[in-house]
Scaffold this motif. Structure first.
Motif, mmCIF file in Angstrom:
data_model
loop_
_atom_site.group_PDB
_atom_site.id
_atom_site.type_symbol
_atom_site.label_atom_id
_atom_site.label_comp_id
_atom_site.label_asym_id
_atom_site.label_seq_id
_atom_site.Cartn_x
_atom_site.Cartn_y
_atom_site.Cartn_z
ATOM 1 N N GLY A 1 0.917 -0.829 0.198
ATOM 2 C CA GLY A 1 0.316 0.184 0.015
ATOM 3 C C GLY A 1 1.106 1.132 -0.040
ATOM 4 N N THR A 2 0.044 2.417 0.149
ATOM 5 C CA THR A 2 0.608 3.435 -0.221
ATOM 6 C C THR A 2 0.568 4.380 1.179
ATOM 7 N N THR A 3 0.401 3.519 2.252
ATOM 8 C CA THR A 3 0.307 4.830 3.749
ATOM 9 C C THR A 3 0.625 3.219 4.763
ATOM 10 N N ASN B 252 14.674 5.617 -2.490
ATOM 11 C CA ASN B 252 15.920 5.884 -3.868
ATOM 12 C C ASN B 252 16.605 6.358 -3.312
ATOM 13 N N GLY B 253 16.836 7.323 -2.190
ATOM 14 C CA GLY B 253 17.693 8.383 -2.139
ATOM 15 C C GLY B 253 17.052 9.690 -2.724
ATOM 16 N N THR B 254 15.647 9.630 -3.560
ATOM 17 C CA THR B 254 16.073 11.286 -3.983
ATOM 18 C C THR B 254 14.275 12.129 -2.731
ATOM 19 N N ALA B 255 13.928 12.762 -3.099
ATOM 20 C CA ALA B 255 13.273 13.810 -2.326
ATOM 21 C C ALA B 255 11.885 13.573 -1.962
ATOM 22 N N ALA B 256 11.440 12.169 -3.078
ATOM 23 C CA ALA B 256 10.558 11.515 -3.552
ATOM 24 C C ALA B 256 10.700 10.260 -2.632
ATOM 25 N N GLY B 257 11.453 10.271 -1.602
ATOM 26 C CA GLY B 257 11.829 8.927 -1.273
ATOM 27 C C GLY B 257 11.668 9.968 0.327
ATOM 28 N N ALA B 258 10.353 9.603 0.839
ATOM 29 C CA ALA B 258 9.916 10.166 2.317
ATOM 30 C C ALA B 258 8.432 9.708 2.168
ATOM 31 N N VAL B 259 8.331 9.431 3.848
ATOM 32 C CA VAL B 259 6.761 9.570 4.349
ATOM 33 C C VAL B 259 6.481 10.780 5.198
ATOM 34 N N THR B 260 5.482 11.315 4.794
ATOM 35 C CA THR B 260 4.550 12.698 5.221
ATOM 36 C C THR B 260 3.399 11.881 6.008
ATOM 37 N N VAL B 261 3.211 13.103 7.020
ATOM 38 C CA VAL B 261 2.124 12.868 7.954
ATOM 39 C C VAL B 261 1.614 14.165 8.109
ATOM 40 N N THR B 262 0.671 14.835 7.606
ATOM 41 C CA THR B 262 0.241 15.722 8.109
ATOM 42 C C THR B 262 -0.386 16.341 9.536
ATOM 43 N N GLY B 263 -0.476 17.294 9.670
ATOM 44 C CA GLY B 263 -1.767 17.940 11.209
ATOM 45 C C GLY B 263 0.054 18.062 12.155
ATOM 46 N N THR C 73 -1.901 8.754 10.158
ATOM 47 C CA THR C 73 -1.396 8.102 9.767
ATOM 48 C C THR C 73 0.020 8.808 8.373
ATOM 49 N N GLY C 74 1.023 8.151 7.653
ATOM 50 C CA GLY C 74 2.067 8.903 6.948
ATOM 51 C C GLY C 74 1.819 7.883 5.428
ATOM 52 N N THR C 75 2.373 9.234 4.398
ATOM 53 C CA THR C 75 1.889 8.385 3.164
ATOM 54 C C THR C 75 2.988 7.905 2.594
ATOM 55 N N LEU C 76 3.415 7.417 1.936
ATOM 56 C CA LEU C 76 4.596 7.169 1.358
ATOM 57 C C LEU C 76 4.519 7.918 0.254
#
Length: 184
Positions: free
Chosen positions: A50-52, A84-95, A62-65
């Motif tokens: 999944g993506t979360t 993968n070593g890029t800025a997209a290689g993150a898990v983001t949690v809002t709030g 909840t984190g989003t991959l």
């Protein structure tokens, strides 16, 4: 500095790595001073698909991959994530997750498969600005490529020119070796 959003930046710079657990601990309220504080957020990455990823602290963060974060074979626990070593290689949690103007603890289990020579941030948190995202991070839990050591870095205020305070781990950590295998 208060918190607007957590970014689990899992090696978002130039290196490649795996993070298994990220946890933020906030202080107990004044009325519960005799108790041990609970987690403000904890992401064990136990889903495997999944993506979360769920916040196991019970606080619903909840984190989003990001597109650069994928599920990987377990190193500790049921699953882990690889980036993968890029800025997209993150898990983001809002709030809001944790208030950095009060006491807190941040930790992550990290396995480095390579060292890219630059700083690699594993956990950071965006400041509370308008609009959100225009400020620097309240803290960075990172690997410093120049000295090959882990660091916890905090700025005195929400400005890149503010004084920097760091707690540093041992220097010359090597990727994929027994001495540096899993680091918190």
């Amino acid at each position: 500095m208060a918190v607007a959003a957590l970014v689990i930046s899992v090696c978002a710079a130039v290196g490649v790595g795996v993070v298994v657990v990220v946890q933020l601990i906030a202080p107990a309220s004044a009325s519960a001073a005799a108790t041990v504080p609970g987690a403000a957020g904890s992401w064990p990455f136990s889903e495997g698909t999944g993506t979360t990823t769920a916040d196991s602290s019970g606080n619903g963060n909840t984190g989003t991959l990001g597109t650069g974060a994928t599920w990987a074979a377990p190193e500790v626990g049921a699953h882990s994530i690889a980036v993968n070593g890029t800025a997209a290689g993150a898990v983001t949690v809002t709030g809001p997750v944790v208030n950095t103007s009060a006491s807190y603890t941040a930790s992550a289990w990290v396995y480095l498969t390579a060292i890219g020579g630059a700083n690699e941030t594993f956990v950071s948190i965006n400041g509370l600005a308008s609009p959100t995202g225009t400020t620097i991070s309240g803290f960075y839990l990172q690997f410093q490529g120049g000295t090959d050591q882990f660091a916890f870095s905090v700025r005195a205020s929400d400005a890149s020119s503010a004084a920097l305070t760091q707690a540093l781990g041992p220097a010359n950590v090597a990727p994929g070796t027994t001495s540096s295998a899993w680091t918190t």
